[in-house]
Design a protein around this motif. Structure first.
Motif, short mmCIF file in Angstrom:
data_model
loop_
_atom_site.label_atom_id
_atom_site.label_comp_id
_atom_site.label_asym_id
_atom_site.label_seq_id
_atom_site.Cartn_x
_atom_site.Cartn_y
_atom_site.Cartn_z
N GLY A 11 0.82 -1.21 0.00
CA GLY A 11 0.00 0.00 0.00
C GLY A 11 0.85 1.25 0.00
O GLY A 11 0.53 2.24 -0.68
N ALA A 12 1.94 1.23 0.76
CA ALA A 12 2.84 2.39 0.81
C ALA A 12 3.49 2.63 -0.54
O ALA A 12 3.64 3.78 -0.99
CB ALA A 12 3.90 2.18 1.89
N ARG A 13 3.87 1.55 -1.24
CA ARG A 13 4.48 1.69 -2.57
C ARG A 13 3.47 2.26 -3.57
O ARG A 13 3.81 3.14 -4.37
CB ARG A 13 5.00 0.33 -3.06
N ILE A 14 2.24 1.76 -3.51
CA ILE A 14 1.21 2.29 -4.41
C ILE A 14 0.93 3.76 -4.09
O ILE A 14 0.77 4.59 -4.99
CB ILE A 14 -0.08 1.45 -4.31
N ALA A 15 0.88 4.08 -2.80
CA ALA A 15 0.62 5.46 -2.38
C ALA A 15 1.71 6.40 -2.91
O ALA A 15 1.42 7.52 -3.34
CB ALA A 15 0.54 5.55 -0.86
N ASP A 16 2.98 5.95 -2.88
CA ASP A 16 4.07 6.78 -3.40
C ASP A 16 3.85 7.12 -4.87
O ASP A 16 4.05 8.27 -5.29
CB ASP A 16 5.41 6.05 -3.24
N GLN A 17 3.43 6.12 -5.64
CA GLN A 17 3.21 6.36 -7.07
C GLN A 17 1.98 7.21 -7.33
O GLN A 17 1.99 8.09 -8.20
CB GLN A 17 3.10 5.01 -7.80
N LEU A 18 0.93 6.97 -6.57
CA LEU A 18 -0.28 7.79 -6.71
C LEU A 18 -0.02 9.24 -6.32
O LEU A 18 -0.52 10.17 -6.97
CB LEU A 18 -1.41 7.23 -5.85
N ARG A 19 0.75 9.41 -5.27
CA ARG A 19 1.09 10.77 -4.81
C ARG A 19 1.80 11.53 -5.93
O ARG A 19 1.49 12.70 -6.20
CB ARG A 19 1.97 10.70 -3.56
N MET A 37 -9.23 -0.15 -11.18
CA MET A 37 -8.21 0.38 -12.08
C MET A 37 -6.84 0.35 -11.41
O MET A 37 -5.84 -0.05 -12.03
CB MET A 37 -8.57 1.81 -12.49
N LEU A 38 -6.78 0.74 -10.14
CA LEU A 38 -5.51 0.75 -9.42
C LEU A 38 -4.97 -0.66 -9.24
O LEU A 38 -3.77 -0.91 -9.40
CB LEU A 38 -5.68 1.43 -8.06
N ALA A 39 -5.87 -1.58 -8.88
CA ALA A 39 -5.44 -2.96 -8.68
C ALA A 39 -4.83 -3.53 -9.96
O ALA A 39 -3.79 -4.21 -9.93
CB ALA A 39 -6.62 -3.81 -8.22
N SER A 52 -3.40 2.17 0.41
CA SER A 52 -2.79 3.34 -0.24
C SER A 52 -3.74 4.53 -0.22
O SER A 52 -3.32 5.67 0.03
CB SER A 52 -2.40 3.00 -1.68
N LEU A 53 -5.01 4.28 -0.46
CA LEU A 53 -5.99 5.38 -0.48
C LEU A 53 -6.18 5.97 0.92
O LEU A 53 -6.33 7.19 1.07
CB LEU A 53 -7.33 4.88 -1.03
N LYS A 54 -6.12 5.11 1.94
CA LYS A 54 -6.22 5.62 3.31
C LYS A 54 -5.03 6.50 3.66
O LYS A 54 -5.17 7.54 4.33
CB LYS A 54 -6.32 4.46 4.30
N LEU A 55 -3.84 6.10 3.22
CA LEU A 55 -2.65 6.90 3.46
C LEU A 55 -2.77 8.27 2.81
O LEU A 55 -2.46 9.30 3.42
CB LEU A 55 -1.41 6.18 2.92
#
Length: 217
Positions: A11-19, A37-39, A52-55
């Motif tokens: 989740g943290a890795r996905i959050a980094d990319q989304l950010r 779509m994210l999955a 990731s979305l919660k972060l």
């Protein structure tokens, strides 16, 4: 426990990319973010996607509506006004706390960044270098919570700085460059009061310019 930890790391890795996608403007304010779509995009299950979305929600970059979905956050006029007023106070405090802790190498880098900003060939370069410049002016401070707060404010208002930069006239560009040079000069002289005043005025002018553009909210 191990699977939960794995989901958090993913989740943290996905959050980094989304950010990065949100700050770069690839995902626009108000745009819906589909979990499916994210999955698919990140080759992950829904659990790390939700993590990731919660972060990002905690950082103010994403708004989650129960039983509805997630969207890239968009500030309304009141929230924008309040965040920029907070930035005026918080960042003027940050530069006061930072000045005495900045190294000679960091100050030299600030000189370089001032010129890179003035010569930026496009909006995205300007935004990236301008961000590096301002965050570096605060880097001499030792209070991590202050840095985290400033970075959150910068992330949540990135869209508005992009709009601000797109509307630059030659006169406004000149004034912005001059303000940056004055900020560096005050840092070199270790003049805490002047540096704080310059930062406060620099942010206030952006706030007032954008507040007049009701079409962006």
């Amino acid at each position: 426990m191990k699977s939960r930890g794995t989901a958090r790391a993913a989740g943290a890795r996905i959050a980094d990319q989304l950010r990065t996608m949100i700050i770069s403007g690839e995902l626009a304010p108000g745009e819906r973010i589909g979990q499916e779509m994210l999955a698919e995009k990140f080759g992950a299950s829904r659990i790390p996607v939700r993590e990731s979305l919660k972060l990002l929600e905690a950082e103010g970059l994403v708004s989650i509506v129960p039983n509805s979905g997630a969207w890239v956050s968009k500030l309304d006029a009141f929230e924008f006004d309040q965040i920029y007023k907070l930035r005026e106070q918080v960042e003027s405090l940050a530069i006061r706390e930072s000045i005495d802790g900045l190294s000679e190498d960091q100050v030299r880098r600030l000189d370089e960044l001032v010129e890179e900003i003035a010569q930026a060939p496009d909006i995205e370069t300007f935004l990236r270098v301008d961000r590096e410049f301002h965050l570096l002016t605060y880097a001499g401070g030792s209070f991590s919570l202050l840095h985290e707060l400033i970075e959150r404010f910068w992330n949540s208002t990135q869209h508005y700085r992009r709009v601000f930069a797109q509307g630059f006239s030659a006169e406004r560009q000149w004034a912005t460059d001059a303000e940056h040079r004055l900020i560096v000069d005050s840092i070199k002289r270790r003049d805490h009061d002047v540096a704080a005043s310059l930062v406060r005025g620099h942010i206030r002018r952006t706030r007032l310019d954008l507040a007049a553009r009701r079409d962006i909210f």
